[in-house]
Enzyme design. Structure first.
Site, short mmCIF file in Angstrom:
data_model
loop_
_atom_site.label_atom_id
_atom_site.label_comp_id
_atom_site.label_asym_id
_atom_site.label_seq_id
_atom_site.Cartn_x
_atom_site.Cartn_y
_atom_site.Cartn_z
N CYS A 81 -29.87 1.72 33.25
CA CYS A 81 -29.03 0.59 33.66
C CYS A 81 -29.79 -0.45 34.47
CB CYS A 81 -27.83 1.09 34.45
SG CYS A 81 -26.76 2.20 33.51
N HIS A 348 -20.82 -4.42 31.16
CA HIS A 348 -22.09 -3.76 31.47
C HIS A 348 -22.88 -3.43 30.20
CE1 HIS A 348 -25.14 -1.51 33.40
NE2 HIS A 348 -24.56 -0.34 33.47
#
Length: 398
Positions: A81, A348
């Site tokens: 991430c 995201h």
């Protein structure tokens, strides 16, 4: 040598399969917007750093070839991430190290529907013995067992339970984070979700791994973001001072023994990494939490925003729950945190997230953020973290 962001661009972040496009289409849209924002052409780019997690090797080349076929070096980055901020950091290092005067950082992701798993390209938790996050999930399994809920939500949900048990943090305080970010996203045309929700509505949403409900969890998303990073001499040569935002300091940290020694999910999900990265950035820039005006941080789950308040020094250990309820982290408060809506509401797409944070903060520092503008913002901080692990903190200044 100083480095500056002179152009940013991004697509709207969208639910996977909403639009009939490929990752190179979204990369072209974001990259073209960043170049136009800087009043530059792709031929001005001397190197390109591309970030993604779920596409095949050399997908970066396939993406930037949509912008031009100039033969420049293209680097492919995967850091979970934290991929986007890692690409941005590499671009900055190329510039500050004198290797190049103009570098493109480009992050993109085309994801599958459903919950993100615990590691690996298949999105599943996988075999703990071979998974890149084996140590992290072993900590969780030893302390809490392993349930049949999405593994990433599970480890963060268990971190929330630990924080609640240790400090008295309440479900309403966790929900206050999500309600704030959903409210912020109503002013962001790039956000995947733009509907506001109350604390009660957040609490009443479908449970994912209690105490976390669906509205406290970042969704899987398609999207891309780009930033053009240049040297001070490039700024002067091309008269870009009016567009330039300085990357005043940046640090990446990875796991140390502190991530695992306590046996807690709070540490395993990255609190020690984030704290150390922030310390390095504050020290390098001569700033501190009180100097910040606006912050984009990695709220993959509501608990991680609370943990990051503490890691960044916005409050003391265990004090993040009351801080979230106090209004100190929204418009009219001491800081505005995640004016974009954050990961929870903006979306995201893993490879794009860190660069999208930089795009939002660049707009904020230029006074170009529209309805979500933080008045008079001069100093901004981005925080992007990935399990496995990596934490990147970036200080931007105007």
């Amino acid at each position: 040598m100083r480095s500056y962001i002179v152009g940013v661009g991004m697509t709207r972040f969208e639910k996977p399969e909403t639009r009939d496009w490929q990752y190179w289409d979204m990369a072209k849209e974001a990259g073209t917007a960043a170049l136009a924002d800087a009043s530059l052409a792709y031929r001005d780019i001397q190197q390109a750093v591309t970030g993604y997690c779920f596409q095949a090797s050399t997908a970066g080349q396939r993406a930037v070839y949509e912008l031009g076929l100039t033969g420049v070096p293209v680097y492919n980055v995967n850091n979970n991430c934290a991929t986007g901020s890692t690409a941005l950091m590499m671009a900055r290092q190329f510039v500050e190290g004198g290797a190049s005067d103009c570098v493109l950082a480009l992050g993109f992701e085309k994801m599958a529907r459903g919950s993100l798993g615990g590691g690996g390209a298949d999105g599943g938790a996988g075999d703990f013995k071979t998974s890149p996050v084996a140590r992290h999930y072993a900590v969780m399994a030893a302390a809490h067992g392993f349930e049949m809920t999405p593994p990433t939500a599970q480890i963060f949900g268990n971190a929330a339970r630990e924080h609640m048990e240790r400090y008295g943090t309440t479900e309403a305080q966790l929900a206050a984070v999500a309600a704030k970010n959903h409210r912020h996203s109503a002013g962001n045309p790039y956000a995947q979700f733009q509907a506001p929700y109350t604390v009660d509505e957040v609490l009443a949403a479908k449970p994912v791994h209690l105490p976390l409900t669906r509205l406290q969890c970042s969704p899987t998303s398609d999207g891309a973001a780009a930033a053009v990073v240049v040297s001070e001499r490039f700024v002067e040569r091309h008269d870009l001072g009016a567009r330039a935002v300085e990357i005043a300091a940046q640090a990446m940290t990875t796991d140390t023994e502190a991530s695992f020694a306590s046996g807690t999910c709070v540490d395993a999900v990255g609190l020690p990494m984030s704290r150390e990265a922030a310390r390095q950035v504050y020290e390098a820039s001569g700033t501190g939490p009180d100097d910040l005006d606006v912050i984009e941080l990695h709220d993959c789950f509501s608990i991680n925003e609370l943990l990051t308040y503490e890691a960044l020094g916005l409050c003391g250990e265990g004090e993040s729950g009351p801080l979230a309820e106090s209004g100190a982290t929204t418009h009219g408060g001491r800081w505005v945190v995640n004016p974009s809506g954050g990961l929870i509401s903006k979306g995201h797409p893993l490879g794009a997230t860190g660069i999208a944070q930089a795009a939002e903060l660049t707009w904020q520092l230029r006074g170009e953020a529209g309805a979500r503008q933080v008045p008079g913002a001069r100093t901004a901080l981005a925080h992007n973290i990935g399990l496995g692990g990596a934490a990147v903190v970036t200080l931007l200044r105007r």
